[in-house]
Scaffold this motif. Structure first.
Motif, PDB file in Angstrom:
ATOM      1  N   ARG A   1       0.788  -0.747  -0.317  1.00  0.00           N
ATOM      2  CA  ARG A   1      -0.015   0.203  -0.121  1.00  0.00           C
ATOM      3  C   ARG A   1       0.973   1.301  -0.270  1.00  0.00           C
ATOM      4  O   ARG A   1       0.337   1.961  -0.858  1.00  0.00           O
ATOM      5  CB  ARG A   1      -1.096   0.414   0.954  1.00  0.00           C
ATOM      6  CG  ARG A   1      -2.328   0.899   0.672  1.00  0.00           C
ATOM      7  CD  ARG A   1      -2.805   0.280   2.398  1.00  0.00           C
ATOM      8  NE  ARG A   1      -3.545   1.364   1.959  1.00  0.00           N
ATOM      9  CZ  ARG A   1      -4.800   2.054   2.980  1.00  0.00           C
ATOM     10  NH1 ARG A   1      -4.001   2.566   4.746  1.00  0.00           N
ATOM     11  NH2 ARG A   1      -5.425   2.945   3.363  1.00  0.00           N
TER      12      ARG A   1
ATOM     13  N   ALA B   1       2.164   2.379  -3.375  1.00  0.00           N
ATOM     14  CA  ALA B   1       0.357   3.144  -4.474  1.00  0.00           C
ATOM     15  C   ALA B   1       0.137   1.793  -4.763  1.00  0.00           C
ATOM     16  O   ALA B   1      -0.673   2.240  -6.377  1.00  0.00           O
ATOM     17  CB  ALA B   1       0.815   4.644  -4.646  1.00  0.00           C
TER      18      ALA B   1
ATOM     19  N   GLU C   1      -3.717   1.673  -4.780  1.00  0.00           N
ATOM     20  CA  GLU C   1      -4.182   3.035  -4.884  1.00  0.00           C
ATOM     21  C   GLU C   1      -5.587   3.320  -6.170  1.00  0.00           C
ATOM     22  O   GLU C   1      -6.577   3.708  -5.360  1.00  0.00           O
ATOM     23  CB  GLU C   1      -3.580   4.492  -5.201  1.00  0.00           C
ATOM     24  CG  GLU C   1      -4.390   5.290  -5.059  1.00  0.00           C
ATOM     25  CD  GLU C   1      -2.738   6.907  -5.045  1.00  0.00           C
ATOM     26  OE1 GLU C   1      -2.186   6.472  -3.926  1.00  0.00           O
ATOM     27  OE2 GLU C   1      -3.425   7.330  -5.912  1.00  0.00           O
TER      28      GLU C   1
ATOM     29  N   TYR D   1      -5.328   7.354  -0.382  1.00  0.00           N
ATOM     30  CA  TYR D   1      -3.787   8.003  -0.995  1.00  0.00           C
ATOM     31  C   TYR D   1      -2.841   7.649  -0.402  1.00  0.00           C
ATOM     32  O   TYR D   1      -2.533   7.632   0.490  1.00  0.00           O
ATOM     33  CB  TYR D   1      -4.136   9.411  -0.724  1.00  0.00           C
ATOM     34  CG  TYR D   1      -5.188  10.071  -1.818  1.00  0.00           C
ATOM     35  CD1 TYR D   1      -5.237  10.020  -3.370  1.00  0.00           C
ATOM     36  CD2 TYR D   1      -6.724  10.795  -0.880  1.00  0.00           C
ATOM     37  CE1 TYR D   1      -6.337  11.038  -3.900  1.00  0.00           C
ATOM     38  CE2 TYR D   1      -7.685  11.301  -1.801  1.00  0.00           C
ATOM     39  CZ  TYR D   1      -7.639  10.929  -2.939  1.00  0.00           C
ATOM     40  OH  TYR D   1      -8.876  11.540  -4.211  1.00  0.00           O
ATOM     41  N   GLN D   2      -1.714   7.432  -1.228  1.00  0.00           N
ATOM     42  CA  GLN D   2      -0.720   6.997  -1.133  1.00  0.00           C
ATOM     43  C   GLN D   2       0.456   7.588  -1.650  1.00  0.00           C
ATOM     44  O   GLN D   2       0.664   7.909  -2.750  1.00  0.00           O
ATOM     45  CB  GLN D   2      -0.636   5.472  -1.233  1.00  0.00           C
ATOM     46  CG  GLN D   2      -1.684   4.531  -0.279  1.00  0.00           C
ATOM     47  CD  GLN D   2      -1.053   5.015   1.121  1.00  0.00           C
ATOM     48  OE1 GLN D   2      -0.261   4.601   1.858  1.00  0.00           O
ATOM     49  NE2 GLN D   2      -2.224   5.266   1.994  1.00  0.00           N
TER      50      GLN D   2
END
Length: 565
Positions: free
Chosen positions: A172, A175, A178, A388-389
């Motif tokens: 995660r 992303a 995401e 959101y990453q």
């Protein structure tokens, strides 16, 4: 590799321990053959002969064919079976004899090579593959089999859940999930059990294709693509009669008004008119990659220009969707769009400043702090916020909580010709914010944006943003919220362990399948209800993946445990 170092006592030990381990029982013989890379078809009566006869036949076969690797694997299996017993030392001696033969073979081949360089190349390759890799493989396999045979099922579920959670947090972080999390967020936003009303503080005047065609029929001149100066002047004149609190023009006017229409300049300079400009797009190094659009020249010359112009820029995600509201940003040096506040924030702030108790609604935007309007704080999006990453969170961005109305409209919508033909009630305009923008699809420039609710015109997105601010401050409507990263990791870990716990509690695969399906449904309902009634965005995808991987992993481990017992 050779079996010459194994004497009769070693062979006798292998036979005795193999028979004693019960790995040679009729129902387990095929599995044993496959594990040591022997075809079960080699034995014509594999399921009927006695255990003793099968063991003798198997060991004799391995000796006659000099299948050293198979004997090595068989010895490893017996080591695991008799771990901690009095037979371990005898098995260790046999394994060392077989394993040492790897290096005897190396020496023989190295001395027979034609040059030192060939010997060195062979040494590097063979030692790496046969020595280190084989040793590592069996060690890992040994540890894994020990894990299968030791500890309770709950302990295994806990360990597996820790591994799965750690892996998912890492995935995660980069992303990888995401796009999937954002698509799930869009689905949950649409599925919310809300029936909100249109915001009656707003009215949209939409310039549709038909309105542009009507301007062509009247042979109007001007630089405006969707709304030319004669029609704009007429529109403002009509709206002024009904005393709107503010008029927001979501129209770029990087040109001077037609000198043949002197009233237009005066109207554009009225206090209740708010216009837009566009900030140039820049890369990470500050280089301009897309030009901006300056405000209308008639506005720039005014002393109160910052009360008249807001930037119209939106922040989009990697898939082009608008899910965040850029309320404000620092002024970029050298740009003509010199305003800190967005078009939506400027309209909302000025609307609140005209409320009866306007001192309660002072807007405060300070560097390093969340924006505040009165007693209400708007928490900004961080680089790592729920789905959101590692995003660019510069400026003052907040999650955009689109209003989920029954009609699908954020506010009352009038077309330009509706206004010109007086097809509206004056009360719909009085003391409201009137937003003017393009709804054209064919005749003018298309101002469309992707959102969780599908495609919207730019002026509609601005209306949602204005409504979010006003509804939060005046109505107490909730902003979208998220958990901290730490709580999200705990949430993922809990669902991961829960998946393993269910597998430990139920034994029937059919029951486990039903329970896993029901649990995923419960997780979905929790996420949907949280977003609906608490405006809380809870991670669904990571928790669901963790739950599924852990439960599936424990089922597989249970199968292996039965196979090796």
């Amino acid at each position: 590799m050779s079996l010459e170092d194994l004497d009769d006592s070693d062979i006798k030990t292998l036979r005795e321990l193999l028979e004693l381990s019960r790995r040679a029982d009729p129902d387990r013989r095929r599995a044993l053959c496959i594990e040591i890379d022997i075809d079960p078809a080699e034995f014509s009566a594999i399921g009927t002969i006695s255990t003793h006869d099968f063991v003798v036949e198997l060991i004799d076969l391995l000796q006659k064919r000099k299948l050293e690797t198979a004997i090595y694997k068989l010895s490893q299996e017996l080591q695991l079976t008799f771990q901690g017993s009095k037979y371990v030392s005898r098995l260790d001696a046999i394994v060392r004899k077989i394993n040492n033969e790897h290096y005897v073979k190396l020496d023989n081949v190295i001395t027979s090579t034609s040059s030192p360089i060939e010997s060195l190349n062979f040494l590097n390759t063979e030692i790496s593959i046969q020595g280190n890799y084989l040793h590592i493989f069996f060690k890992v396999r040994e540890l894994f089999l020990r894990f299968l045979k030791s500890g309770s099922s709950i302990r295994k579920a806990f360990i597996i859940s820790l591994i799965v959670t750690s892996g998912l947090v890492g995935v995660r972080f980069f992303a990888v999930l995401e796009w999937l999390e954002l698509k799930t967020f869009d689905h949950l936003m649409q599925a919310r059990l809300l029936e909100e009303k249109e915001d009656n503080r707003l009215v949209i005047v939409a310039i549709a294709d038909r309105d542009i065609l009507e301007q062509d029929k009247r042979r109007e001149k001007g630089y405006g693509n969707s709304l030319r100066d004669p029609s704009l002047n007429k529109l403002l004149a009509i709206l002024e009669q009904h005393k709107p609190r503010l008029i927001g023009l979501d129209l770029y006017r990087a040109f001077r008004a037609d000198s043949a229409i002197p009233d237009l300049v005066n109207r554009l300079q009225q206090k209740n008119i708010v216009t837009v400009c566009k900030v140039p797009a820049t890369d990470e190094e500050g280089n301009t990659i897309a030009p901006g659009v300056p405000p209308a020249p008639e506005i720039v010359s005014l002393e109160n220009v910052r009360e008249k112009v807001g930037f119209s820029d939106f922040v989009t995600d990697t898939d082009g969707h608008v899910r965040r509201h850029l309320m404000a940003q620092d002024i970029i040096p050298g740009t003509e769009c010199r305003t800190k506040e967005s078009f939506s924030l400027l309209l909302a702030r000025r609307y609140l400043e005209q409320e009866q108790d306007n001192k309660k609604y002072k807007a405060i935007i300070r560097e390093g702090e969340n924006p505040r309007i009165g007693n209400f704080t708007f928490p900004v999006v961080q680089s790592f916020t729920s789905g959101y990453q590692g995003i660019d969170s510069s400026g003052y961005q907040v999650l955009l909580n689109y209003r989920a109305t029954i009609s699908g409209k954020i506010a009352k919508v009038l077309t330009l010709e509706d206004v010109f033909n007086n097809k509206f009630d004056g009360e719909e305009i009085n003391d409201k914010i009137v937003l003017v923008g393009s709804y054209a699809y064919q005749e003018g420039p298309r101002d469309e944006w992707s959102t969780p609710y599908g495609t919207m015109n730019g002026v509609t997105v601005h209306a949602h943003m204005v409504s979010q601010i006003l509804s939060t401050v005046l109505d107490g409507r909730s902003l979208l919220r998220v958990w901290s990263q730490g709580i999200e990791i705990i949430w993922i870990g809990v669902w991961s362990f829960f998946g393993g716990f269910l597998v430990c509690y139920w034994r029937s695969l059919k029951t486990i399948g039903l329970v896993i399906t029901a649990s995923i449904l419960v997780l979905y309902i929790i996420c949907l209800m949280s977003l609906t009634f608490a405006s809380l965005w809870i991670p669904f995808i990571p928790a669901g993946i963790a739950f599924t991987i852990t439960s599936s992993g424990l089922i597989f481990i249970r199968y292996l445990s039965r196979k090796h017992t």
